[in-house]
Design an enzyme around this catalytic site. Structure first.
Site: not given
Ligand code: PCA
Length: 215
Positions: A81, A91, A144, A166
């Protein structure tokens, strides 16, 4: 020994496991060369507690580098990111039933923080290792992004570098009926995170090279 803090999340929504934690927990206590030791910890998937938990980990471990991770459902690669934004816009409800809409992560904080990791070098190293990766231009607006923003806010100006990754679903999860979405085998994800940490640690200045997605 210097400390690299890795965080990942507990499961959320319909899932019974979270790939980020399944991968990161396997790196807990692992030394990378003679220099670094990884401390891996899980964060709750809840707006009220995730940022607080992160700040406690930063105080307790005084890490020299921090990479937070989470599941990006449907991501097809390891997504490094670029930017955290100062907005919560959920959401779905989080694990405590909270669903903030258009609230700031930090009232009066800056609109955004950039990752302080060498994101292009990390993508290049992952691709060299045969692992799909790209720079992502949004970490979303759920927990996140909140943790990513809190992390960058807490460490701004300290010289301790930090960022967010991610990860996709695990291929192994498909056996349990989890969606027909892109996925990656656990072993590849663990190796990818190890490469990402090593590259972040050893690269001070990022490289100027395209690292975004093709489209
Ligand atoms: N993914 C979510 C929150 C926790 C996770 O593992 C996100 O992308 O916000």
């Amino acid at each position: 020994m210097r400390t690299v803090l890795l965080t990942a999340f507990e499961p959320f929504d319909q899932d019974v496991i979270n790939p980020s934690w399944e991968a990161v927990r396997l790196l807990d206590g692992v030394p990378l060369g003679d220099e670094i030791r990884i401390v891996a910890r899980q964060l709750p998937c809840a707006f009220a507690t995730a940022g607080v938990g992160l700040n406690q980990l930063l105080l307790k471990h005084a890490p020299d580098l921090v990479i937070a991770t989470g599941l990006g459902p449907g991501r097809s690669d390891i997504s490094i990111e670029r930017v955290a934004i100062n907005i919560n816009d959920a959401r779905i409800a989080d694990n405590l039933g909270e669903q903030p809409i258009d609230t700031p992560v930090v009232p009066d904080g800056p609109a955004a923080y950039f990752s302080t990791l060498p994101i292009k070098a990390m993508v290049a190293a992952l691709r060299d290792a045969g692992i799909a990766a790209s720079v992502s231009q949004t970490a979303g607006t759920f927990v996140c992004n909140q943790v990513f923003y809190c992390l960058q806010h807490a460490l701004a100006g300290t010289g301790v570098r930090s960022g967010f990754i991610h990860v996709p679903y695990l291929s192994e999860q498909l056996e349990h009926g989890v969606p027909r979405l892109a996925s990656m085998p656990l072993a590849m994800l663990v190796e990818g995170l190890r490469v990402a940490v090593m590259t972040a640690w050893h690269t001070q200045a990022d490289i100027a090279q395209t690292g975004g997605q093709v489209s």
